[in-house]
Design a protein around this motif. Sequence first.
Motif, mmCIF file in Angstrom:
data_model
loop_
_atom_site.group_PDB
_atom_site.id
_atom_site.type_symbol
_atom_site.label_atom_id
_atom_site.label_comp_id
_atom_site.label_asym_id
_atom_site.label_seq_id
_atom_site.Cartn_x
_atom_site.Cartn_y
_atom_site.Cartn_z
ATOM 1 N N ALA A 28 0.857 -1.186 0.000
ATOM 2 C CA ALA A 28 0.000 0.000 0.000
ATOM 3 C C ALA A 28 0.890 1.230 0.000
ATOM 4 N N GLY A 29 0.760 2.030 -1.024
ATOM 5 C CA GLY A 29 1.571 3.239 -1.139
ATOM 6 C C GLY A 29 0.723 4.477 -0.914
ATOM 7 N N ASP A 30 0.994 5.189 0.163
ATOM 8 C CA ASP A 30 0.298 6.445 0.429
ATOM 9 C C ASP A 30 1.233 7.365 1.207
ATOM 10 N N GLU A 31 0.715 8.491 1.647
ATOM 11 C CA GLU A 31 1.579 9.471 2.317
ATOM 12 C C GLU A 31 2.215 8.929 3.592
ATOM 13 N N HIS A 32 1.607 7.930 4.216
ATOM 14 C CA HIS A 32 2.157 7.356 5.445
ATOM 15 C C HIS A 32 3.296 6.387 5.163
ATOM 16 N N ASN A 33 3.392 5.918 3.940
ATOM 17 C CA ASN A 33 4.370 4.893 3.580
ATOM 18 C C ASN A 33 5.476 5.419 2.672
ATOM 19 N N LYS A 34 5.470 6.719 2.369
ATOM 20 C CA LYS A 34 6.439 7.297 1.429
ATOM 21 C C LYS A 34 7.882 6.975 1.792
ATOM 22 N N VAL A 35 8.216 7.128 3.059
ATOM 23 C CA VAL A 35 9.605 6.943 3.483
ATOM 24 C C VAL A 35 10.078 5.498 3.265
ATOM 25 N N ALA A 36 9.141 4.553 3.216
ATOM 26 C CA ALA A 36 9.508 3.146 3.048
ATOM 27 C C ALA A 36 9.584 2.712 1.588
ATOM 28 N N MET A 37 9.125 3.526 0.663
ATOM 29 C CA MET A 37 9.103 3.126 -0.751
ATOM 30 C C MET A 37 10.480 2.730 -1.299
ATOM 31 N N PRO A 38 11.559 3.451 -0.988
ATOM 32 C CA PRO A 38 12.873 2.995 -1.475
ATOM 33 C C PRO A 38 13.250 1.602 -0.958
ATOM 34 N N LEU A 39 12.848 1.273 0.251
ATOM 35 C CA LEU A 39 13.112 -0.062 0.803
ATOM 36 C C LEU A 39 12.391 -1.112 -0.030
ATOM 37 N N TYR A 40 11.094 -0.912 -0.281
ATOM 38 C CA TYR A 40 10.332 -1.879 -1.069
ATOM 39 C C TYR A 40 10.911 -2.027 -2.472
ATOM 40 N N GLU A 41 11.287 -0.909 -3.077
ATOM 41 C CA GLU A 41 11.874 -0.960 -4.424
ATOM 42 C C GLU A 41 13.194 -1.725 -4.417
ATOM 43 N N ALA A 42 14.022 -1.493 -3.397
ATOM 44 C CA ALA A 42 15.301 -2.202 -3.285
ATOM 45 C C ALA A 42 15.100 -3.697 -3.070
ATOM 46 N N MET A 43 13.946 -4.065 -2.505
ATOM 47 C CA MET A 43 13.643 -5.472 -2.255
ATOM 48 C C MET A 43 12.923 -6.114 -3.443
#
Length: 84
Positions: A49-64
Amino acid sequence: MIGTIDHNQGCIYRIAVHPDYRRRGVGKTLVEAMEQRFQQRKVSQVWVAGDEHNKVAMPLYEAMGYGANQIMSAFQTLSILSKA
């Protein structure tokens, strides 16, 4: 870490790591643990789930390895209204 399984699909909604412990592999370990739970339950697909609360974690998910086709964008902000 908050995740669910619905109709054989897993969804990772939230991950939270205290700022003092970020960039130390804690988030990756949490996501890997959730993925393992999904595998144990024979989940066929995993979404993030990508939203304003999860923005900071998006690079982690992409790297994974989570690509744009696995990230669900929230276009509408949900709110809970209380009746007085």
